[in-house]
Scaffold this motif. Structure first.
Motif, short mmCIF file in Angstrom:
data_model
loop_
_atom_site.label_atom_id
_atom_site.label_comp_id
_atom_site.label_asym_id
_atom_site.label_seq_id
_atom_site.Cartn_x
_atom_site.Cartn_y
_atom_site.Cartn_z
N ARG A 25 11.93 -4.55 24.10
CA ARG A 25 12.14 -3.78 25.33
C ARG A 25 13.49 -4.16 25.90
O ARG A 25 13.87 -5.34 25.88
N VAL A 28 16.17 -5.08 32.14
CA VAL A 28 16.08 -4.17 33.29
C VAL A 28 17.48 -3.82 33.78
O VAL A 28 18.23 -4.69 34.22
N ASP A 31 18.90 1.05 37.36
CA ASP A 31 17.92 2.03 37.84
C ASP A 31 16.55 1.84 37.21
O ASP A 31 15.69 2.71 37.31
N ASP A 32 16.35 0.72 36.56
CA ASP A 32 15.12 0.53 35.78
C ASP A 32 14.02 -0.21 36.52
O ASP A 32 14.29 -1.00 37.44
N LYS A 34 10.52 -2.52 35.46
CA LYS A 34 9.72 -3.14 34.40
C LYS A 34 8.27 -3.12 34.82
O LYS A 34 7.93 -3.55 35.93
N ASP A 94 13.05 9.91 29.95
CA ASP A 94 14.45 10.22 30.26
C ASP A 94 14.72 11.69 30.00
O ASP A 94 13.99 12.34 29.25
N HIS A 124 18.94 3.99 25.14
CA HIS A 124 19.41 2.68 25.60
C HIS A 124 19.57 1.67 24.47
O HIS A 124 20.34 0.74 24.58
N VAL A 139 9.96 -0.79 30.03
CA VAL A 139 11.06 -0.67 30.99
C VAL A 139 11.47 0.80 31.06
O VAL A 139 11.79 1.41 30.03
N VAL A 140 11.42 1.38 32.27
CA VAL A 140 11.62 2.82 32.43
C VAL A 140 12.52 3.11 33.63
O VAL A 140 12.39 2.44 34.67
N ASP A 141 13.38 4.10 33.51
CA ASP A 141 14.21 4.57 34.63
C ASP A 141 13.27 5.03 35.76
O ASP A 141 12.30 5.75 35.52
N GLU A 142 13.60 4.65 37.00
CA GLU A 142 12.67 4.93 38.11
C GLU A 142 12.39 6.43 38.29
O GLU A 142 11.35 6.80 38.82
#
Ligand code: NAP
Ligand code: ZN
Length: 351
Positions: A25, A28, A31-32, A34, A94, A124, A139-142
């Motif tokens: 993963r 962070v 904009d991420d 976790k 995304d 990424h 881990v993902v973009d908000e």
């Protein structure tokens, strides 16, 4: 980029069982978010992808796009979430954010290609694929993180992230309203959410099923009538009477029997069969100006609207909780039509 190794379950070939794997993963970013994953739903699409039934799988495949968990870390630029929040991630992580689809909150149709939660090129981590929710963290973009109403049962909300929005979106887009006669075809993960939503929207709901033994459950879930599609006499009784049909059958199938059920000017939406359909008779749509349409999940804004609606109306999925180690049996049970009505993995079992 620095990465962290986390535990996951996935498969390395179409004919192999799922097994423990280590995956990376990303760290962070600004904009991420976790997320420590607590529950992960099992969608039939996970099985199609793990087994390469749609011919687009790149291995290893780590499925899972019905993710629930707690925020454990946020990037400097994150404003909508904080550590401890209950959140979800659905089918996308995304999109370009600039094309006309993204501008219209239809990220699933991003013209530059949405990044799906698994089996998509990872923007990424160069040369890598995205890996889904059958893992301990993500881990993902908000922008692709959803807020989960805290009043709902945590495990039973997981399926809302795919089965929920995939059925909610067409019901809303085709403006299903009070008094409409709505058919839901296939009582599985998607279908049982379709029944609950159509009922909550005030429709007269008819469960259209190949499994007469599911009739009682269909009624409990919110169907007002049950129509067994193999019963020709019963199908005839319902001919030309539906305002809308939501079809969740997971494979190519005969269309004519269902088209015959539609009223003049009404629509059947396909969400399940991402593969060739059996040839159907043009007359069955020409006579009555009927429509066949398709629908893919739903945008992020619409997913949040669906979750908020579920919070207000106390709607969740009917689930069977399993351990990660039971996933291969669960897959076989889904494909043999023995799921009531969604498997959800308790991710504690992988930690
Ligand atoms: P599921 O839990 O396996 O449910 C499918 C249901 O369809 C079954 O319970 C069965 O209901 C019926 N069915 C199965 N095989 C059939 C056949 N040969 N003929 C007629 N009916 C049949 O699957 P799911 O998770 O709900 O997913 C349904 C499909 O939607 C899958 O193909 C999945 O990949 C797809 N999907 C699409 C989207 C999208 O965005 N468009 C999103 C998620 C999933 P009865 O016993 O009641 O007949
Ligand atoms: Zn799904």
């Amino acid at each position: 980029m620095a990465t962290t190794t986390v535990k996951a379950y996935g498969t390395t070939a179409p004919t192999e069982d799922l097994k423990p794997l280590d995956i990376e993963r990303r760290a962070v970013g600004t904009d991420d978010i976790k997320i420590d994953i607590t529950y992960s739903g099992v969608c039939h699409s996970d099985i199609h992808t793990a087994r390469n039934e749609w011919n687009g799988s790149t291995y290893p495949v780590v499925p899972g796009h019905e993710i629930i968990g707690r925020v454990v870390e946020v990037g400097n630029g994150v404003s909508s979430y904080k550590v401890g929040d209950l959140v979800g991630v659905g089918c996308m992580v995304d999109s370009c954010q600039t094309c006309s689809s993204c501008q219209k909150d239809l990220e699933q149709f991003c013209e530059n290609g949405a990044t799906f939660t698994y089996n998509s090129p990872d923007k990424h981590l160069e040369g890598k694929q995205t890996y889904g929710g059958y893992s301990t963290s993500v881990v993902v973009d908000e922008k692709f993180v959803l807020r989960i109403p805290e009043n709902l049962d945590e495990a039973a909300t997981a399926p809302l992230l795919c089965a929920g929005v995939t059925t909610w979106s067409p019901l809303r887009h085709w403006n299903v309203k009070k008094g409409d006669k709505v058919g839901v075809v296939g009582l599985g993960g998607l279908g049982h959410m379709g029944v609950k939503f159509a009922n909550a929207l005030g429709a007269h709901v008819v469960m259209i099923t190949t499994s007469p033994e599911k009739g009682k459950d269909a009624t409990r879930l919110g169907a007002h009538e049950v129509l067994v599609s193999k019963d020709e006499a019963d199908m005839k009784k319902h001919q030309n009477s539906f305002d809308f049909i939501l079809n969740t059958i997971p494979v190519g199938h005969e269309m004519d029997p269902y088209l015959g059920l539609l009223k003049i000017d009404s629509t059947m939406v396909l969400v399940g069969a991402v593969e060739p359909l059996k040839p159907f008779h043009g007359g069955n749509i020409i006579m009555g100006r009927k429509r066949i349409a398709g629908s893919l999940i739903g945008g992020i804004k619409e997913t949040q609207e669906m979750l908020d609606f579920c919070g207000e109306h106390n709607i969740t999925s009917d689930i069977e909780l399993i351990n990660m180690q039971d996933i291969n049996t669960a897959y076989d049970r889904v494909t043999s039509n023995d799921v009531k009505y969604r498997f959800v993995i308790d991710m504690k079992s992988l930690k």
